[in-house]
Scaffold this active site. Sequence first.
Site, short mmCIF file in Angstrom:
data_model
loop_
_atom_site.label_atom_id
_atom_site.label_comp_id
_atom_site.label_asym_id
_atom_site.label_seq_id
_atom_site.Cartn_x
_atom_site.Cartn_y
_atom_site.Cartn_z
N ARG A 191 38.05 -6.85 33.33
CA ARG A 191 38.01 -5.40 33.10
C ARG A 191 37.82 -5.03 31.64
NH1 ARG A 191 37.08 -5.93 37.73
NH2 ARG A 191 37.92 -4.73 39.47
N LEU A 192 37.38 -5.98 30.82
CA LEU A 192 37.10 -5.69 29.41
C LEU A 192 35.62 -5.35 29.27
CD1 LEU A 192 39.27 -8.47 27.71
CD2 LEU A 192 39.81 -6.04 28.04
#
Length: 213
Positions: A191-192
């Site tokens: 989720r970066l």
Amino acid sequence: MSSIADIRKDYKLKALSEEEAQKDPIRQFTIWWQEAIASQLDEVNAMTLATASTDGIPDARIVLLKEYDQQGFVFFTNYTSTKGQQLEANPHATLVFFWKELERQVRISGTVTHVSDAESDAYYNSRPEGSRIGAWASPQSQPIENREWLDQEDLKYRELFRAQPITRPDHWGGYRVQPQHIEFWQGRPSRLHDRLYYALDQQGNWSMKRLAP
């Protein structure tokens, strides 16, 4: 069956860096657009159109992109529809493309204007006959009695235009979203994600910055 909370996907196909991105977001959109076309995505031109009423109540639906250039992104609809009324009262909108196969999203926000009558005529006349008739037959977003009523309206206008050209109704045409902000989102692991955000200043110049995911 897994719970809704357990549904997830890890994104890992590509990255988006400031060094690789174009300084002009329309050029960057063109690169992504061409890659989406080359990937043969289904309904690649489908985009969410978000509008709001004068009292700030948001609304959204899917429409289809029909053209774009440095001046903006164009779609066509009934001017008297709910979205048409909202845009008349509050001429600002956001468009969202989500190309899940490429793990990409593009958000475009800006002001909205009508395209010229000539542009609306040209696109209208390129549509299939049934779609042109439908623009006359359907009072879009208005309550109707039943499906049979709509079918009868369709038949009525087919008869009307049987012996004459199907002209564009005055209540139907195009809108152009003139972008002031554009964000490119590339899915990344854990989720970066990569998010590059472009903003247009009063002199017509674009600036770019990275946003935290």
